[in-house]
Design a protein around this motif. Sequence first.
Motif, mmCIF file in Angstrom:
data_model
loop_
_atom_site.group_PDB
_atom_site.id
_atom_site.type_symbol
_atom_site.label_atom_id
_atom_site.label_comp_id
_atom_site.label_asym_id
_atom_site.label_seq_id
_atom_site.Cartn_x
_atom_site.Cartn_y
_atom_site.Cartn_z
ATOM 1 N N GLN A 87 0.816 -1.215 0.000
ATOM 2 C CA GLN A 87 0.000 0.000 0.000
ATOM 3 C C GLN A 87 0.851 1.268 0.000
ATOM 4 O OE1 GLN A 87 -3.272 -0.208 -0.297
ATOM 5 N NE2 GLN A 87 -3.493 -2.400 0.070
ATOM 6 N N TYR A 88 1.877 1.259 0.840
ATOM 7 C CA TYR A 88 2.691 2.465 1.023
ATOM 8 C C TYR A 88 3.846 2.570 0.021
ATOM 9 C CZ TYR A 88 6.551 5.173 2.963
ATOM 10 O OH TYR A 88 7.612 6.029 3.109
ATOM 11 N N ASP A 89 4.653 1.546 -0.084
ATOM 12 C CA ASP A 89 5.913 1.665 -0.816
ATOM 13 C C ASP A 89 5.764 1.942 -2.310
ATOM 14 O OD1 ASP A 89 8.910 1.494 -0.517
ATOM 15 O OD2 ASP A 89 8.606 -0.030 -2.073
ATOM 16 N N PRO A 90 4.799 1.338 -3.013
ATOM 17 C CA PRO A 90 4.690 1.658 -4.448
ATOM 18 C C PRO A 90 4.462 3.147 -4.699
ATOM 19 C CG PRO A 90 3.458 -0.336 -3.941
ATOM 20 C CD PRO A 90 3.862 0.262 -2.624
ATOM 21 N N LEU A 91 3.679 3.790 -3.837
ATOM 22 C CA LEU A 91 3.399 5.223 -3.994
ATOM 23 C C LEU A 91 4.584 6.064 -3.527
ATOM 24 C CD1 LEU A 91 -0.237 5.133 -2.557
ATOM 25 C CD2 LEU A 91 0.457 4.996 -4.959
ATOM 26 N N ALA A 92 5.115 5.737 -2.354
ATOM 27 C CA ALA A 92 6.257 6.486 -1.826
ATOM 28 C C ALA A 92 7.469 6.337 -2.732
ATOM 29 C CB ALA A 92 6.585 6.006 -0.408
ATOM 30 N N GLY A 93 7.630 5.138 -3.305
ATOM 31 C CA GLY A 93 8.750 4.903 -4.204
ATOM 32 C C GLY A 93 8.676 5.754 -5.463
ATOM 33 N N LYS A 94 7.459 5.915 -6.005
ATOM 34 C CA LYS A 94 7.289 6.767 -7.191
ATOM 35 C C LYS A 94 7.607 8.222 -6.871
ATOM 36 C CE LYS A 94 3.871 3.873 -9.559
ATOM 37 N NZ LYS A 94 2.455 3.743 -9.962
ATOM 38 N N LEU A 95 7.183 8.678 -5.686
ATOM 39 C CA LEU A 95 7.470 10.051 -5.287
ATOM 40 C C LEU A 95 8.963 10.247 -5.024
ATOM 41 C CD1 LEU A 95 4.434 10.763 -2.950
ATOM 42 C CD2 LEU A 95 4.896 11.815 -5.171
ATOM 43 N N ALA A 96 9.591 9.259 -4.421
ATOM 44 C CA ALA A 96 11.037 9.345 -4.178
ATOM 45 C C ALA A 96 11.789 9.437 -5.509
ATOM 46 C CB ALA A 96 11.512 8.135 -3.379
ATOM 47 N N TRP A 97 11.334 8.682 -6.501
ATOM 48 C CA TRP A 97 11.969 8.723 -7.816
ATOM 49 C C TRP A 97 11.796 10.102 -8.462
ATOM 50 C CZ3 TRP A 97 15.479 7.108 -10.975
ATOM 51 C CH2 TRP A 97 15.379 7.367 -12.340
ATOM 52 N N GLU A 98 10.566 10.597 -8.445
ATOM 53 C CA GLU A 98 10.276 11.873 -9.115
ATOM 54 C C GLU A 98 10.908 13.066 -8.402
ATOM 55 O OE1 GLU A 98 8.834 12.369 -11.985
ATOM 56 O OE2 GLU A 98 8.247 10.287 -12.343
ATOM 57 N N LEU A 99 10.855 13.072 -7.074
ATOM 58 C CA LEU A 99 11.274 14.251 -6.311
ATOM 59 C C LEU A 99 12.688 14.147 -5.737
ATOM 60 C CD1 LEU A 99 7.947 14.826 -4.350
ATOM 61 C CD2 LEU A 99 8.779 16.115 -6.334
ATOM 62 N N GLY A 100 13.228 12.921 -5.710
ATOM 63 C CA GLY A 100 14.556 12.718 -5.142
ATOM 64 C C GLY A 100 15.600 12.297 -6.163
ATOM 65 N N TYR A 101 15.368 11.135 -6.758
ATOM 66 C CA TYR A 101 16.360 10.591 -7.688
ATOM 67 C C TYR A 101 16.468 11.411 -8.975
ATOM 68 C CZ TYR A 101 16.981 6.324 -4.929
ATOM 69 O OH TYR A 101 17.293 5.431 -3.929
ATOM 70 N N LYS A 102 15.343 11.788 -9.559
ATOM 71 C CA LYS A 102 15.390 12.535 -10.820
ATOM 72 C C LYS A 102 16.204 13.829 -10.704
ATOM 73 C CE LYS A 102 11.588 11.167 -13.863
ATOM 74 N NZ LYS A 102 10.350 11.640 -14.534
ATOM 75 N N PRO A 103 15.919 14.683 -9.710
ATOM 76 C CA PRO A 103 16.747 15.890 -9.564
ATOM 77 C C PRO A 103 18.220 15.568 -9.333
ATOM 78 C CG PRO A 103 14.720 16.120 -8.320
ATOM 79 C CD PRO A 103 14.773 14.696 -8.788
ATOM 80 N N HIS A 104 18.484 14.483 -8.602
ATOM 81 C CA HIS A 104 19.878 14.079 -8.349
ATOM 82 C C HIS A 104 20.607 13.777 -9.658
ATOM 83 C CE1 HIS A 104 23.265 12.209 -6.218
ATOM 84 N NE2 HIS A 104 23.178 11.205 -7.086
#
Length: 214
Positions: free
Chosen positions: A106-123
């Motif tokens: 429930q949590y990780d698929p959504l949080a993981g997408k946000l981490a990718w978009e807002l964390g990894y992508k800018p990095h």
Amino acid sequence: MAVMKLYGSPLSSAVWRVLASLYEKGLDFEFIPVDMKSGEHKKEPYLSLNPFGQVPAFVDGDLKLFESRAITQYISHEYADKGTPLVVPGKPMAIVSVWMEVEAHQYDPLAGKLAWELGYKPHFGMQPDHAVVEENEGKLGKVLDVYEARLSQSKYIGGDTFTLADLHHLPTLSFLMDTPAKKLIESRPKVSAWVADITSRPAWCKVVEFRKQH
């Protein structure tokens, strides 16, 4: 006795999950970096450790494991007498297991997408997809509403003690707190207090320091 080995990338949130369990248990281990830029994880000998070509992989004696949550469960049960108890006996473990499943599905698929978009992508110098961010913030907000209700009943997500149900959240929670998505956490008092508690644990602080050093 041979020291256990953790293979992976210091950029991997799944690796951080395993590191957190090792540090909570105070276990000796060797970290072996996997060069993902060169594709080391997609060829032998690494594929003999994880046939899906993903990180992490874990070796303890003649036992070889992959999948971070399976590794943390092995560590918690095999080394139950060491460090922090991350599992509990009897019926309460069934509740912990429920929330471990909630984290994974429930949590990780959504949080993981946000981490990718807002964390990894800018990095990596990429622009986030704002439509994806908005969609997943809405969905994650509904999940965190359930967490807010749950955490009004118990100090931790699986009960009154810190367990794997909490630990498994740490990589993405920590990531999201460094992005605009932290508003989803800070706007929910019980969730916010829980996140502040578990992200300040000494073992997680060691994971953060590990990331800085690598």
